[in-house]
Design a protein around this motif. Structure first.
Motif, PDB file in Angstrom:
ATOM      1  N   ILE A  16       9.514  79.680  27.418  1.00  0.00           N
ATOM      2  CA  ILE A  16      10.118  80.556  26.397  1.00  0.00           C
ATOM      3  C   ILE A  16      11.494  81.043  26.876  1.00  0.00           C
ATOM      4  CG2 ILE A  16       9.917  82.761  25.179  1.00  0.00           C
ATOM      5  CD1 ILE A  16       6.845  82.372  25.257  1.00  0.00           C
ATOM      6  N   GLY A  17      11.532  81.576  28.118  1.00  0.00           N
ATOM      7  CA  GLY A  17      12.795  82.076  28.663  1.00  0.00           C
ATOM      8  C   GLY A  17      13.847  80.981  28.767  1.00  0.00           C
ATOM      9  N   GLY A  18      13.417  79.823  29.241  1.00  0.00           N
ATOM     10  CA  GLY A  18      14.344  78.700  29.399  1.00  0.00           C
ATOM     11  C   GLY A  18      14.907  78.241  28.057  1.00  0.00           C
ATOM     12  N   ALA A  19      14.038  78.181  27.036  1.00  0.00           N
ATOM     13  CA  ALA A  19      14.482  77.754  25.704  1.00  0.00           C
ATOM     14  C   ALA A  19      15.476  78.768  25.138  1.00  0.00           C
ATOM     15  CB  ALA A  19      13.273  77.603  24.774  1.00  0.00           C
ATOM     16  N   LEU A  20      15.159  80.042  25.331  1.00  0.00           N
ATOM     17  CA  LEU A  20      16.045  81.122  24.883  1.00  0.00           C
ATOM     18  C   LEU A  20      17.417  80.997  25.543  1.00  0.00           C
ATOM     19  CD1 LEU A  20      14.744  83.276  23.012  1.00  0.00           C
ATOM     20  CD2 LEU A  20      14.765  84.854  24.934  1.00  0.00           C
ATOM     21  N   PHE A  21      17.383  80.797  26.853  1.00  0.00           N
ATOM     22  CA  PHE A  21      18.624  80.686  27.634  1.00  0.00           C
ATOM     23  C   PHE A  21      19.461  79.495  27.173  1.00  0.00           C
ATOM     24  CE2 PHE A  21      20.760  78.672  31.304  1.00  0.00           C
ATOM     25  CZ  PHE A  21      21.672  79.664  31.609  1.00  0.00           C
ATOM     26  N   LEU A  22      18.796  78.334  27.023  1.00  0.00           N
ATOM     27  CA  LEU A  22      19.550  77.136  26.660  1.00  0.00           C
ATOM     28  C   LEU A  22      20.071  77.214  25.231  1.00  0.00           C
ATOM     29  CD1 LEU A  22      17.457  74.318  28.391  1.00  0.00           C
ATOM     30  CD2 LEU A  22      19.678  75.248  29.077  1.00  0.00           C
ATOM     31  N   SER A  23      19.317  77.882  24.327  1.00  0.00           N
ATOM     32  CA  SER A  23      19.790  77.985  22.946  1.00  0.00           C
ATOM     33  C   SER A  23      20.999  78.911  22.857  1.00  0.00           C
ATOM     34  CB  SER A  23      18.660  78.471  22.036  1.00  0.00           C
ATOM     35  OG  SER A  23      18.360  79.817  22.330  1.00  0.00           O
ATOM     36  N   GLN A  24      21.061  79.907  23.773  1.00  0.00           N
ATOM     37  CA  GLN A  24      22.197  80.842  23.730  1.00  0.00           C
ATOM     38  C   GLN A  24      23.393  80.339  24.527  1.00  0.00           C
ATOM     39  OE1 GLN A  24      20.342  84.330  25.287  1.00  0.00           O
ATOM     40  NE2 GLN A  24      19.225  84.809  23.412  1.00  0.00           N
ATOM     41  N   ARG A  25      23.085  79.738  25.699  1.00  0.00           N
ATOM     42  CA  ARG A  25      24.184  79.438  26.612  1.00  0.00           C
ATOM     43  C   ARG A  25      24.174  77.998  27.123  1.00  0.00           C
ATOM     44  NH1 ARG A  25      23.749  84.265  30.819  1.00  0.00           N
ATOM     45  NH2 ARG A  25      25.345  83.015  31.844  1.00  0.00           N
ATOM     46  N   GLY A  26      23.384  77.139  26.457  1.00  0.00           N
ATOM     47  CA  GLY A  26      23.233  75.756  26.911  1.00  0.00           C
ATOM     48  C   GLY A  26      24.543  74.978  26.918  1.00  0.00           C
ATOM     49  N   GLY A  27      25.487  75.393  26.054  1.00  0.00           N
ATOM     50  CA  GLY A  27      26.741  74.659  25.957  1.00  0.00           C
ATOM     51  C   GLY A  27      27.805  75.108  26.950  1.00  0.00           C
ATOM     52  N   GLU A  28      27.533  76.249  27.592  1.00  0.00           N
ATOM     53  CA  GLU A  28      28.514  76.753  28.567  1.00  0.00           C
ATOM     54  C   GLU A  28      28.587  75.845  29.785  1.00  0.00           C
ATOM     55  OE1 GLU A  28      27.715  80.780  29.722  1.00  0.00           O
ATOM     56  OE2 GLU A  28      27.569  81.434  27.626  1.00  0.00           O
ATOM     57  N   THR A  29      29.741  75.867  30.437  1.00  0.00           N
ATOM     58  CA  THR A  29      29.887  75.053  31.636  1.00  0.00           C
ATOM     59  C   THR A  29      29.218  75.753  32.818  1.00  0.00           C
ATOM     60  OG1 THR A  29      31.975  74.279  30.786  1.00  0.00           O
ATOM     61  CG2 THR A  29      31.559  73.892  33.134  1.00  0.00           C
ATOM     62  N   THR A  30      28.380  74.982  33.526  1.00  0.00           N
ATOM     63  CA  THR A  30      27.715  75.556  34.692  1.00  0.00           C
ATOM     64  C   THR A  30      28.661  75.554  35.872  1.00  0.00           C
ATOM     65  OG1 THR A  30      25.521  74.874  34.006  1.00  0.00           O
ATOM     66  CG2 THR A  30      25.833  75.238  36.341  1.00  0.00           C
TER      67      THR A  30
END
Lengths: 139, 283
Positions: free
Chosen positions: A44-58
């Motif tokens: 759940i946390g990972g999906a939330l994180f990727l949906s919000q910030r998945g496109g940001e550069t790591t």
């Protein structure tokens, strides 16, 4: 010294360190439940994180440490309840860390039921050390 | 690289680490930190934190299965957990004072040692037939399911010995586990197998039972110190967990001898790199 040798045909002796089938189920059930709960929270946390910030550069940053709301068990839970993605992910880590602790607590119940004072004391020492690790030593 | 791509690659690598770790019996933790440091350029301090979380996940996942088989000696586990958790707290505090370069070198040495022991077949220790007075007072003597010559399973008695020696080695296993974020299964089995003379199956399953508790003691301190980055720890722990489950399923069919050699080569390369990086300060 022959009295020390256990006879396999003896009736169950109070010194038998094996656990009863019922308690074995409880112990392995606790571990399985903890791992599953942590995995679900992590997804759940990972999906939330990727949906919000998945496109940001790591960016692999040098070590700076985590903000305080991600380092204390008492701060992680309220932040996770506000659906903060990082806090939910950190909550899954906290559940994982808590799983072996709960397992030790279950062993305590086992030794109390067997009236095994020595191992009740030993288990209490382990629990105290785990508590020190989780809450006590902030460096 | 986007966060999505980074997470997927990290997750995939961790599945592989968990799979190899469980197939070879060395545990995924031993390779997770080198992968994070050497391939992803993660700071050793974050890598060790993520690896510890993965160690808890995989050991809890597999210990659940072992408890049911009747090999785990819960008294020995609890007694030695006093030593390992004490060691883990010491190690976690020591880690704060240790420069990352030194941690990298220690890690490299442990990797090389692991590679050597994983290839050499382990000579089985003779079991002791007499009860040791201290072990008896601590009620550690027990039985385990063994197959006799006719193939019948019956409960065979065993008598642990050298409890103080085992306790000291377990403390060191705890220190090592916390310092470099591994399960230290190899050291734990060494103490129980070689020193305390437990039957092989009893020492491996009891060790696995203890690994999660040891790692939990130090992971708490790492969490407080901000060394657990959820962006790293979550995909690594989930991947390692999935990989170790798959490994347990594949184990009966796998050619473990070949895998051990392949894994040992990987471990040697990783170990050399970690030492090189630590010594030259390229961290």
């Amino acid at each position: 010294m022959n009295a020390l040798k256990p006879n396999p045909s003896d009736s169950p002796d109070p010194h038998d360190p094996h656990i009863t089938p019922a308690l074995e189920k409880v112990l392995s059930g606790v571990l399985t439940a903890g791992v599953i709960a942590a995995a679900i929270t992590a997804i759940i946390g990972g999906a939330l994180f990727l949906s919000q910030r998945g496109g940001e550069t790591t960016q692999i940053s040098p070590f700076v440490g985590q903000p305080s709301w991600l380092t204390s068990p008492l701060a992680i839970v309220p932040a996770a309840l506000h659906a903060d993605a990082l806090a939910v992910m950190q909550l899954s880590v906290l559940i994982l860390i808590a799983t072996p602790v709960v397992r030790v607590a279950c062993s305590l119940v086992l030794f109390v039921m067997k009236r095994d004072g020595l191992y009740v004391a030993v288990t209490l020492v382990v629990l105290a050390l785990l508590a020190v690790g989780l809450f006590g030593v902030a460096t | 690289m986007t966060a999505l791509a980074f997470t997927i690659i990290l997750f995939g690598s961790s599945i592989l680490a968990g799979l190899l770790g469980s197939l070879t019996g060395l545990g995924g933790g031993i390779i997770i930190t080198p992968v994070l440091v050497l391939l992803f350029g993660v700071d050793v301090r974050y890598a060790v934190g993520a690896s510890l979380v993965a160690v808890i996940a995989t050991s809890s996942g597999s210990a659940a299965a072992y408890v049911r088989e009747g090999f785990t000696n819960v008294r020995i586990a609890m007694l030695l957990e006093v030593a390992t958790t004490l060691g883990a707290i010491t190690g976690a505090l020591l880690a704060a004072k240790t420069p990352p370069a030194a941690i990298s070198v220690v890690f490299g040495v442990v990797l090389l040692y692991t590679a050597i022991t994983s290839i050499k077949p382990r000579p089985h220790s003779e079991l002791d037939a007499h009860a040791d007075p201290l072990a008896t007072r601590l009620k550690l003597n027990s039985t385990y399911p063994a197959r006799d010559a006719a193939g019948m399973v019956r409960m065979e008695p065993y008598f642990p010995r050298r409890v103080p020696g085992g306790f000291v080695v377990m403390f060191l296993a705890g220190v090592l586990s916390a310092l470099i974020g591994i399960g230290s299964g190899i050291v734990k089995v060494l103490a129980m197998d070689k020193l305390m003379r437990l039957p092989f199956k009893v020492s491996t399953t009891t060790s696995n039972f203890m690994i999660g508790v040891t790692a939990a003691a130090s992971a708490g301190i790492y969490l407080h110190r901000g060394q657990i980055d959820p962006v790293l720890a979550v995909p690594v722990a989930l991947g390692a967990l999935l990989g170790s489950f798959a490994g347990a399923k594949l184990l009966p069919k796998a050619k473990t001898r070949t895998l051990r050699i392949v894994f040992a080569v990987v471990v040697v390369i990783a170990g050399t790199q970690m030492i090189y990086k630590g010594v030259t300060g390229k961290l």
